[in-house]
Scaffold this active site. Sequence first.
Site, short mmCIF file in Angstrom:
data_model
loop_
_atom_site.label_atom_id
_atom_site.label_comp_id
_atom_site.label_asym_id
_atom_site.label_seq_id
_atom_site.Cartn_x
_atom_site.Cartn_y
_atom_site.Cartn_z
N SER A 144 0.83 -1.19 0.00
CA SER A 144 0.00 0.00 0.00
C SER A 144 0.88 1.26 0.00
O SER A 144 1.85 1.32 -0.76
CB SER A 144 -0.95 -0.04 1.20
OG SER A 144 -2.02 0.86 1.04
N ASP A 208 -7.40 -4.04 -7.71
CA ASP A 208 -7.02 -3.31 -6.50
C ASP A 208 -7.28 -1.81 -6.68
O ASP A 208 -6.75 -1.16 -7.59
CB ASP A 208 -5.55 -3.57 -6.19
CG ASP A 208 -5.14 -3.02 -4.83
OD1 ASP A 208 -5.93 -2.29 -4.21
OD2 ASP A 208 -4.01 -3.33 -4.40
N HIS A 341 -7.18 -5.49 -2.31
CA HIS A 341 -5.97 -4.90 -1.74
C HIS A 341 -5.31 -5.80 -0.71
O HIS A 341 -4.14 -5.62 -0.38
CB HIS A 341 -6.31 -3.54 -1.13
CG HIS A 341 -5.10 -2.73 -0.79
ND1 HIS A 341 -4.12 -2.39 -1.71
CD2 HIS A 341 -4.69 -2.18 0.40
CE1 HIS A 341 -3.19 -1.68 -1.12
NE2 HIS A 341 -3.50 -1.53 0.16
#
Length: 620
Positions: A144, A208, A341
């Site tokens: 991330s 994602d 994600h």
Amino acid sequence: MPTDTTAPPQRAASLSDDDRLLVAHCAVLCFPSSSSPAASAARSFQVHNASHPYPCAAFAFPPSWSAADWAAPSSAEGARQPFGDAEVDPALFPSLRAVGSGVPARANAAFLAAFCGLLDGSPLQTEVSRAVAEEKRIVFTGHSSGGSIATLAAIWFLEKCTRQGSVNQAHPFCVTFGAPLIGDNIFNHAVRREGWSQCILHFLLPLDIVPRIPLTPLASFREQIQAVLDWLSPQTPNNSPAGRSLVLPEYYETLLRSTLSIASYEACSFMGCTSSILGTLTSFIDLSPYRPCGTYYFLTSSEQLIVLTNSDAVLQLLFYFLQLDPQQQLLDAAARSLSAHWQYEPIKQCMPDIVCVDYLGAISSAVPGRQTDRAAIGGIELSKEAILPLNAAAQWEKQRQRNQTKIDESCQKIQEALRSLNEYKRTCELRGVSYYDSFKLQREVHDFNANVKRLELAGLWDEIIEMLRRRELPDGFEAREEWVRLGTMFRRLVEPLDIANYYRHSKNEDTGSYLSKGRPRRYKYTQKWQEQLQRAPAGSSLESCFWAVVEELQGEMIDGRTFEDLRDRVVKLESDAQGWYNSGRLGNDVFLGSSSFVAWWRTLPEQHRSASCIAKLISF
């Protein structure tokens, strides 16, 4: 023709066995089977030393689930709204700029601030230096927003190694998972120009949402982004998307619109669309500056990775991958995109056997026919509307390579013209005359012939510079050593003739001084190429402008300024001339007794001349 043919456009290549093991190791660090998320987030980074597949130190950066760490506030210094981008610090990232124009790259201001905070307020630099001293390969990784910080860390380390000339230090390895976009087109161009794309590997799941978040106006949607991050955060109870039935689908719809606008605009650019609408689009629609950078690995299944180094193609896929199931409800699509994600853990097990697919190569050979509405490539089914811009991106990359080949073919013509001008310079010196002075007077046939060669070379180099400005040459062109050397030779030999022509026709009286108003881009660009290649300070390679400085000083004295007024500039010119002469960058002809420079220098006060650093050169 240069012997440096440069590698062809970077294509998707299979990961080596060692690299696969390292990627799996990074996945283990980013997605540990058992650890406290809160404890991991409390640490600014973790260091893990490994001996297999080779000695390395892996620095893992945790993600942040606060929107304040993603979008810089409007009050943040240098941050540009609504996308929160700012110029990179040239002290930390001197290579992140367009070399010719000098325009600095821009990156996410919040991520930049977070990385600078790590450098100043954590043991990161100390730990990296220790690992280097222990001859370990440096690895940066993160999931991330931690992946974006890892990317900045990798580029910072590459800059540091390059400046220090650490030729024995292996390039760092950067592996990210679901990392948001971080920099603009210049950022991407600079990374590709320096050959660093192969060091920065981004692993993405096609759906994602996180990598696409910077494509939306960050400042305008801070609350919605926080809602997304709250749902994603493992530090808070897992909120059901149904509980946020308005915020999440609304933001997802905004993301789709933003991604569509950017993908369409960029596709029109490299597909050659000439509509006047494009020219006015950005005047009333804010388009995100962020673009893909590095090598992208899309995990389409546990058995297959599709690989792309083409930034234009990656940007198109970031939009078209979200169109895989157009019949799906918006809330369901948003939920799937959010859930994706946290679905990178299979990388820990599947890397040894996974197949890497050259995606653009597959696209080029599988453009759907008239009767085909969709085509399955690399395990992903895409519509004709998606295949066409992807194929165009591949063709544009090939066209840029063909343009470079064409430019390479002009190399011999450039070298022949430079040999002719070198002979002209040598002939002038044998006659005891500076070739600058001889060219300025234009009294002999060989002066006329030299001017023909000057104009011929100007045309060739202007074409190269304009192609660079239009992005019609590969990103790595400006870093090719053979062309940097050829450009330096051209600049040192031919620019004095341009200066002579400029002042011979008194262009300074109408236009202004050569240095501030009259210097062509072909010399500015080639000078900056050399300074970038040598990692020299900007403006440190002005030896080809020696005569322009002399002309300006002479003109100011004629206009009534005294030596005392100009003393500092005269001393600097003398010091520069001595250094350039000693390093072979300034020729002997400048100091010939008949040189107009020497004639002017001898009009300076005797006390100054006797103490001058170039007095011995002139007496010689």
